[in-house]
Design a protein around this motif. Structure first.
Motif, mmCIF file in Angstrom:
data_model
loop_
_atom_site.group_PDB
_atom_site.id
_atom_site.type_symbol
_atom_site.label_atom_id
_atom_site.label_comp_id
_atom_site.label_asym_id
_atom_site.label_seq_id
_atom_site.Cartn_x
_atom_site.Cartn_y
_atom_site.Cartn_z
ATOM 1 N N ARG A 1 -3.184 14.561 84.022
ATOM 2 C CA ARG A 1 -4.120 14.594 82.859
ATOM 3 C C ARG A 1 -5.535 15.245 83.216
ATOM 4 N N SER A 2 -6.015 14.652 84.187
ATOM 5 C CA SER A 2 -7.366 15.065 84.478
ATOM 6 C C SER A 2 -7.559 16.436 84.819
ATOM 7 N N TYR A 3 -6.631 17.110 85.436
ATOM 8 C CA TYR A 3 -6.888 18.780 85.431
ATOM 9 C C TYR A 3 -6.341 19.603 84.072
ATOM 10 N N LEU A 4 -5.348 18.882 83.641
ATOM 11 C CA LEU A 4 -4.680 19.757 82.480
ATOM 12 C C LEU A 4 -5.568 19.534 81.517
ATOM 13 N N ASN A 5 -6.288 18.571 81.190
ATOM 14 C CA ASN A 5 -7.184 18.223 80.031
ATOM 15 C C ASN A 5 -8.485 19.121 79.904
ATOM 16 N N LYS A 6 -8.585 19.352 81.317
ATOM 17 C CA LYS A 6 -9.990 20.466 81.577
ATOM 18 C C LYS A 6 -9.587 21.768 80.953
ATOM 19 N N VAL A 7 -8.489 22.051 81.195
ATOM 20 C CA VAL A 7 -7.728 23.445 80.617
ATOM 21 C C VAL A 7 -7.979 23.569 79.056
ATOM 22 N N LEU A 8 -7.368 22.365 78.673
ATOM 23 C CA LEU A 8 -7.078 22.055 77.143
ATOM 24 C C LEU A 8 -8.432 22.090 76.505
ATOM 25 N N ASP A 9 -9.454 21.472 77.006
ATOM 26 C CA ASP A 9 -10.734 21.422 76.471
ATOM 27 C C ASP A 9 -11.396 22.748 76.164
ATOM 28 N N LYS A 10 -11.078 23.729 77.025
ATOM 29 C CA LYS A 10 -11.468 25.136 76.889
ATOM 30 C C LYS A 10 -10.502 25.714 76.057
ATOM 31 N N ASP A 11 -9.067 25.586 76.033
ATOM 32 C CA ASP A 11 -7.962 26.195 75.226
ATOM 33 C C ASP A 11 -7.220 25.413 74.802
ATOM 34 N N PRO A 12 -7.609 24.651 73.619
ATOM 35 C CA PRO A 12 -6.385 23.731 72.856
ATOM 36 C C PRO A 12 -5.518 24.416 72.532
ATOM 37 N N THR A 13 -5.150 25.763 72.358
ATOM 38 C CA THR A 13 -4.009 26.048 71.926
ATOM 39 C C THR A 13 -2.822 26.158 72.936
ATOM 40 N N ARG A 14 -2.897 25.680 74.104
ATOM 41 C CA ARG A 14 -2.170 25.609 75.173
ATOM 42 C C ARG A 14 -1.020 24.563 75.034
ATOM 43 N N LEU A 15 -0.113 24.745 74.002
ATOM 44 C CA LEU A 15 0.927 23.660 73.504
ATOM 45 C C LEU A 15 1.955 23.332 74.882
ATOM 46 N N ASP A 16 1.987 24.555 75.867
ATOM 47 C CA ASP A 16 2.746 24.088 76.896
ATOM 48 C C ASP A 16 2.116 23.095 77.704
ATOM 49 N N LEU A 17 0.899 23.085 77.963
ATOM 50 C CA LEU A 17 -0.075 22.031 79.045
ATOM 51 C C LEU A 17 -0.078 20.769 78.158
ATOM 52 N N LYS A 18 -0.331 20.845 76.810
ATOM 53 C CA LYS A 18 -0.478 19.662 76.108
ATOM 54 C C LYS A 18 0.910 18.863 75.889
ATOM 55 N N THR A 19 2.106 19.502 75.963
ATOM 56 C CA THR A 19 3.250 18.792 76.100
ATOM 57 C C THR A 19 3.202 18.130 77.323
ATOM 58 N N LYS A 20 2.891 18.696 78.572
ATOM 59 C CA LYS A 20 3.014 18.018 79.763
ATOM 60 C C LYS A 20 2.126 16.706 79.733
ATOM 61 N N VAL A 21 0.824 17.061 79.393
ATOM 62 C CA VAL A 21 -0.097 15.649 79.161
ATOM 63 C C VAL A 21 0.662 14.600 78.207
ATOM 64 N N ALA A 22 1.230 15.133 77.163
ATOM 65 C CA ALA A 22 2.076 14.029 76.394
ATOM 66 C C ALA A 22 2.870 13.160 77.092
ATOM 67 N N MET A 23 3.978 13.929 77.702
ATOM 68 C CA MET A 23 4.733 13.110 78.598
ATOM 69 C C MET A 23 4.155 12.044 79.544
ATOM 70 N N THR A 24 3.013 12.439 80.133
ATOM 71 C CA THR A 24 2.532 11.211 81.216
ATOM 72 C C THR A 24 1.930 10.265 80.392
ATOM 73 N N TYR A 25 1.831 10.359 79.174
ATOM 74 C CA TYR A 25 1.173 9.105 78.359
ATOM 75 C C TYR A 25 2.363 8.308 77.993
ATOM 76 N N VAL A 26 3.725 8.743 78.017
ATOM 77 C CA VAL A 26 4.848 7.995 77.642
ATOM 78 C C VAL A 26 5.017 6.962 78.710
ATOM 79 N N SER A 27 4.685 7.068 79.955
ATOM 80 C CA SER A 27 4.895 6.554 81.055
ATOM 81 C C SER A 27 3.649 5.417 81.370
ATOM 82 N N SER A 28 2.683 5.493 80.347
ATOM 83 C CA SER A 28 1.352 4.588 80.693
ATOM 84 C C SER A 28 1.432 3.592 79.799
#
Length: 272
Positions: free
Chosen positions: A144-171
């Motif tokens: 999350r810490s690294y992919l969210n940095k990319v998403l902050d610059k480009d929120p359209t990256r749904l592929d990365l947002k999906t990865k972040v979403a799945m990490t929250y499921v185990s949180s």
């Protein structure tokens, strides 16, 4: 997911790494109101342990040489190249957390979006294979810490947002992940990763009819997704839709020559 993933087909059964790396949860028919049945371990993981890989001496020597060169290199282009080489060696050895560790060292030195994405993606890959709860939590946080940095610059990256979403499921906040997946499907109803992961989550919670609906959507738009085709068959089987299951397993047989997949399919067909 690629990714991915993360998933192994074992003879006679479905062995799904993603499912068993997640906490046991209850999901209602709208994939919401999740109740955690397992507590996440909040402790971190020693970084040194992450890149201490048990690999052959020849590969270890090569890695040692690369890491020493990287530690003293000042040219940004060479640092990035050395990190890529180290990550490739560790990935080849199946040491995904170690690959992520060295990419992170370069990202800390160079601090650019390309390395943030490489690091976050590598940590996600390590996360999908982790079984220890402490390590799962650590790798999810790194992802999350690294992919969210990319998403902050480009929120359209749904592929990365999906990865972040799945990490929250185990949180400790799984609904955040479910909400993110819903948002992805609102933006792109045919999103391959979003549909696949929603199906996986329904399977994980035992809602096989709901899972079948998700996988039906997935294979309608992405018919070459073998994992989705297989999980659709399993979802039919588990929800007692035997005629559909039989046909779907036959379809899977026609899609692959992988002996483990075929053996698993035959095992299910024998039980129908």
């Amino acid at each position: 997911m690629k990714k991915s993933q993360i998933i192994i087909l074992v003879i006679g059964i479905v062995s799904i790494i993603v499912l068993y790396s997640l906490p046991r949860v209850v999901v209602d028919n709208d994939e919401g109101n999740m109740e955690i049945r397992a507590e996440a371990d909040e402790a971190g993981t020693d970084a040194a342990e992450l890149h201490d890989a048990d690999i052959s001496e020849s590969v270890r020597n090569k890695i040692s040489s690369l890491s020493q060169r990287m530690s003293i290199e000042e040219d940004k282009g060479k640092i990035s190249s050395l990190a890529d080489s180290l990550a490739a060696e560790y990935t080849q050895a199946g040491k995904f957390d170690s690959a992520a560790y060295y990419l992170e060292q370069a990202a800390l030195k160079l601090d650019n979006a390309e390395l943030w994405e490489k690091t976050g993606t590598a940590y996600y890959e390590a996360y999908t294979f982790a079984l220890n709860e402490q390590k799962i939590a650590y790798l999810a946080d790194k992802t999350r810490s690294y992919l969210n940095k990319v998403l902050d610059k480009d929120p359209t990256r749904l592929d990365l947002k999906t990865k972040v979403a799945m990490t929250y499921v185990s949180s400790n906040n799984p609904m955040q992940g479910i909400t993110m997946l819903r948002e992805i499907l609102e933006i792109d109803p045919n999103n391959e990763d979003g549909l696949f992961n929603m199906g996986v989550l329904s399977m994980q919670s035992g809602q096989y009819k709901r899972a079948a609906e998700r996988f039906e959507e997935l294979v309608r738009f992405h018919p070459d997704n073998l994992q989705g085709q297989f999980y659709l068959a399993v979802s039919y089987f588990e929800s007692k839709q035997n005629n559909k299951a039989k046909k779907q397993f036959q379809d899977v047989k026609n899609m692959t020559q992988d002996p483990m997949v075929l053996a698993s399919v035959e095992s299910y067909l024998e039980r129908l």
